[in-house]
Scaffold this motif. Structure first.
Motif, short mmCIF file in Angstrom:
data_model
loop_
_atom_site.label_atom_id
_atom_site.label_comp_id
_atom_site.label_asym_id
_atom_site.label_seq_id
_atom_site.Cartn_x
_atom_site.Cartn_y
_atom_site.Cartn_z
N GLN B 195 0.84 -1.20 0.00
CA GLN B 195 0.00 0.00 0.00
C GLN B 195 0.88 1.26 0.00
O GLN B 195 0.62 2.21 -0.72
N ALA B 196 1.93 1.23 0.83
CA ALA B 196 2.82 2.39 0.91
C ALA B 196 3.67 2.50 -0.34
O ALA B 196 3.95 3.59 -0.83
N LYS B 197 4.09 1.36 -0.88
CA LYS B 197 4.94 1.39 -2.06
C LYS B 197 4.18 1.93 -3.27
O LYS B 197 4.75 2.61 -4.12
N CYS B 198 2.91 1.62 -3.34
CA CYS B 198 2.09 2.15 -4.44
C CYS B 198 1.55 3.54 -4.11
O CYS B 198 0.70 4.06 -4.82
N THR B 199 2.00 4.13 -3.00
CA THR B 199 1.52 5.42 -2.49
C THR B 199 0.00 5.53 -2.62
O THR B 199 -0.53 6.45 -3.21
N MET B 200 -0.68 4.53 -2.09
CA MET B 200 -2.14 4.58 -2.04
C MET B 200 -2.57 4.99 -0.64
O MET B 200 -1.89 4.70 0.33
N ILE B 201 -3.74 5.66 -0.56
CA ILE B 201 -4.31 6.00 0.74
C ILE B 201 -4.36 4.73 1.59
O ILE B 201 -4.72 3.69 1.06
N PRO B 202 -4.03 4.71 2.85
CA PRO B 202 -3.69 5.85 3.72
C PRO B 202 -2.23 6.32 3.63
O PRO B 202 -1.84 7.14 4.44
N PHE B 203 -1.47 5.81 2.69
CA PHE B 203 -0.05 6.22 2.64
C PHE B 203 0.26 7.02 1.39
O PHE B 203 1.36 6.96 0.87
N ASP B 204 -0.71 7.76 0.86
CA ASP B 204 -0.40 8.60 -0.31
C ASP B 204 0.16 9.95 0.14
O ASP B 204 -0.07 10.97 -0.47
N ILE B 205 0.91 9.90 1.25
CA ILE B 205 1.38 11.13 1.90
C ILE B 205 2.26 11.99 0.98
O ILE B 205 2.14 13.20 1.00
N PRO B 206 3.16 11.38 0.16
CA PRO B 206 3.99 12.25 -0.67
C PRO B 206 3.19 13.03 -1.72
O PRO B 206 3.61 14.11 -2.12
N GLU B 207 2.06 12.48 -2.17
CA GLU B 207 1.28 13.19 -3.19
C GLU B 207 0.21 14.06 -2.55
O GLU B 207 0.08 15.22 -2.91
N ALA B 208 -0.54 13.49 -1.63
CA ALA B 208 -1.53 14.22 -0.83
C ALA B 208 -2.14 15.40 -1.55
O ALA B 208 -1.87 16.54 -1.22
N GLU B 209 -2.99 15.12 -2.51
CA GLU B 209 -3.47 16.22 -3.35
C GLU B 209 -4.14 17.35 -2.58
O GLU B 209 -4.03 18.50 -2.99
#
Lengths: 401, 310
Positions: B195-209
């Motif tokens: 989940q974090a590696k694909c930067t998907m919620i809840p770990f889309d922190i770097p993109e966080a639109e």
């Protein structure tokens, strides 16, 4: 090292232009600059060129979400000047529309807050549950927003008797849905982690900044214009003012969710009273005759979904207001970010600025332009016209014409 | 002849073309399922392809404050790495003889490069929000890599080898890793790491639109943006396949096993999509605490159990 991070004037978290400049040290916000004045529309001046009966339609456009609160406060201001009492039926209809508006505004905010913390499912579900509400508003008033129900001396149209059943059915289902959303918020550990102790704004700060509405009530500052300055039939209705203690984003969400239940209670009471009255006999039950507006001044106060909205009008006996002053709650509430944002992280800043449910367009009344290039200066209207003309000239030159 | 074969493997199957097509289809599944959860209709199946083609035709804008070379090369490096990881993984699954000693380490290493390339690209963009996104991406990388490496060791400890061939051979002989206690724990941790590696919620922190307006992606436009999006699609494909290979008996195109392969993959991405849609975004400090706290403890427990033979 302190860096500057811009939020705005155009940013996904802001529906309208507004500029917050965060001074950050790594992820931590140490200071915030707030610049308002990006969508100045000159409504107060415009209002002075409209007749008394045209102004409700204008102030309805102050804000798309508070499109009943502004006309409500305005007509109360004029009625304050005239010292008249509107018919009971009109009072209840006014309250029904105003509380329906509070419901849809709060649901809208909860959805947006979900979106801001990346919880798009909450966003979509809240807005889905809000749809039947807007359908009812359309059935009753003819419009989903901008209801055009308020009129000096009463309301513009009756709520037909056959609509009562639909409204009650919608309220019953909304009560369930609101219960579902409230429980989802209160039970979700991740929402707790994201919103508790974030953006705290306490009671003393509320007093200092003059915070209003749910922003103030979440911080324990017990202020509600519906109870403190009851207008129309509000004094006869039974409802609670929801007050929390901590003033963090979580409490702001809880206050709004619980206020939805109170709003539903209020509408039910109004419907009961209207049913007791039976069907409308003639138009005098809707609106009293208003003649000339004599010289004088009046103040209208109403608790909009975002807090107390105040309209002041002054008449010199002509058919337009001589002065019309609007004080919208967001003007106070947006400035509370100065105290609630520093000390939190960048990730929270967007959420905190959104947690006051800012309605930027009703706040704009400053013609000052700040340019973020290290130096700051103020441009006058003449400067802007000159700059604009120069740019046109330059573009023309580039195009070779 | 060998060179042509490698080139085919890298560019057509199972490399770039195959990975990109399946990856983009996977992003469509993501968008469609998300839309259904939201009570929306969702896009048609070809939407990600149409988006990519459209972006390829758009103007590329390099911001005035950016270092153009680093800014433009970074997504391509990421794409090359993601494709290579996919190619090695699939070759090892389909033709076990092509596996080599320590290829699981190589894949694990290569799979960090897309994230690193985004850090480089965002830092080169000169945008303060992009730089903040890069800082977050770096912290996130440190956070999830630690449990990911440890749970990989649970399989390695059991098998006694780092090569995919041995890992797959062990699983077909002794049953899949998911059949053991340590395997189940490791699988759960692996899903969160994916989940974090694909930067998907809840770990889309770097993109966080809604916080950073796109963060690491903020300045990309046109073809580079298409490559960035493609990268994310490919990672959404590679990471579940890696998990399947390590814990769930691998993938295959032979006979009926093609069906189980698809089911395994869809099961994993469905779990990921549901996690995405039932959680809000966490803060970076909460994410690091999550991976270095509960996830690390779980992964160490899994490793100890694996050493003990459970």
């Amino acid at each position: 090292m302190v860096k500057k991070i811009p939020i705005g004037p155009f940013h996904p978290v802001l529906e309208e232009p507004e500029f917050f400049e965060l001074h950050v040290d790594g992820e931590n916000v140490v200071d915030i600059d707030i610049t308002i004045g990006w969508s100045h529309r000159g409504i107060e001046l415009l209002s002075e060129s409209k007749t008394w009966d045209q102004v409700p339609f204008l102030v309805e456009r102050v804000c798309g979400i508070c499109s009943c609160s502004h006309p409500y406060a305005y007509v109360k201001a004029v009625e304050d000047l005239l010292q008249v009492e509107v018919p009971k039926r009109a009072q209840f209809i006014r309250i029904i529309i105003a509380e329906l508006e509070r419901l849809h505004s709060h649901l809208l905010w909860t959805g947006l807050a979900g979106h801001f913390i990346g919880y798009n499912t909450v966003f979509m579900w809240c807005w889905k549950y809000r749809e039947p509400l807007l359908d009812i508003l359309e059935a009753v008033t003819g419009n989903r927003n901008h209801y055009a129900m308020m009129r000096i001396g009463g309301v513009r149209r009756d709520i037909p008797l056959e609509e009562y059943g639909n409204i009650r059915k919608m309220l019953d289902s909304l009560w369930e849905k609101n219960d579902l959303i409230t429980n989802a918020i209160v039970d979700d550990p991740v929402i707790h982690a994201r919103t508790k102790t974030v953006g705290i704004f306490n009671k003393d700060q509320c007093r200092l900044y003059g915070a209003l509405g749910p922003t103030a009530r979440a911080g324990g500052y017990d202020v509600d214009a519906r109870r403190d300055h009851p207008i129309d039939a509000y004094g006869e209705l039974d409802f609670d003012v929801i007050v929390c203690e901590n003033g963090d984003v979580f409490d702001k969400a809880v206050v709004r969710q619980l206020e939805n239940f109170e709003a539903i209670k209020i509408i039910r009471q109004c419907l009961d009273r209207l049913e007791e009255m039976g069907p409308m006999k003639d138009d005098s039950e809707l609106c009293i005759e208003i003649g000339e507006i004599p010289p004088g001044e009046g103040i209208g106060v109403y608790e909009a979904p975002r807090g107390e909205v105040l309209h002041y009008i002054r008449s010199n006996g002509k058919n337009t207001p001589m002065r019309h002053k609007i004080r919208a709650p967001s003007f106070n509430n947006i400035l509370t970010n100065e105290a609630s944002v520093p000390g939190n992280t960048v990730a929270d800043a967007g959420l905190i600025t959104a947690a006051v449910d800012p309605c930027y367009s009703c706040t704009e009344r400053v013609g000052r332009v700040d340019v973020n290039s290290g130096e700051r200066y103020v441009l006058s209207e003449g400067d802007l016209i000159r700059l604009s003309a120069e740019k046109t000239e330059e573009i023309r030159r580039q195009l070779g014409k | 002849m060998d060179a042509a074969k490698y080139l085919f493997n890298y560019l057509i199957f199972p490399g770039f073309l195959f990975t990109a097509v399946v990856g983009l289809l996977a992003t469509w599944v993501d968008r469609k399922v998300t839309a259904r959860v939201h009570w929306r209709v969702g896009p048609p199946w070809y939407q990600p392809f149409a988006d990519t083609v459209k972006l390829l035709g758009k103007e590329v804008i390099v911001p005035a404050g950016a270092r153009a070379t680093g800014f433009l090369i970074a997504p391509v490096v990421g794409l090359a790495a993601a494709t290579l990881a996919s190619a090695i993984l699939w070759m090892a699954n389909l033709y076990p003889s092509s596996s080599f000693v320590g290829d699981s380490i190589v894949v694990l290493y290569i799979m960090t490069i897309p994230a690193i390339s985004m850090i480089i690209g965002a830092s080169a963009s000169g945008n303060p929000l992009g730089i903040l996104g890069a800082a977050r991406e770096m912290k996130l990388l440190f956070a999830y890599e630690l449990p990911l490496v440890i749970i990989m060791l649970t399989t390695v400890v059991k098998v006694g080898s780092f090569s995919f061939e041995e890992i797959l051979g062990y699983q077909s002989a002794n049953g899949i890793m998911l059949g053991s206690v340590s395997g189940v724990i490791a699988f759960i941790v692996a899903i969160f790491c994916a989940q974090a590696k694909c930067t998907m919620i809840p770990f889309d922190i770097p993109e966080a639109e809604t916080e950073l307006a796109g963060g690491t992606h903020i300045e990309y436009s046109g073809a580079p943006l298409a490559v960035v999006k493609l990268n994310m699609g490919i990672m959404f494909f590679v990471m579940p396949i890696f998990i399947i290979t390590m814990f769930w008996g691998g993938v295959s195109f032979a006979g009926l096993r093609i069906l189980t392969t698809i089911l395994k993959y869809v099961a994993i991405i469905t779990i990921m999509i549901l996690i995405k849609n039932t959680n809000p975004r966490v803060r970076i400090d909460q994410a690091v605490r999550f991976f270095w706290g509960p996830m690390l403890v779980l992964s160490i427990i899994a490793l100890i159990l694996a050493v003990l033979g459970y």
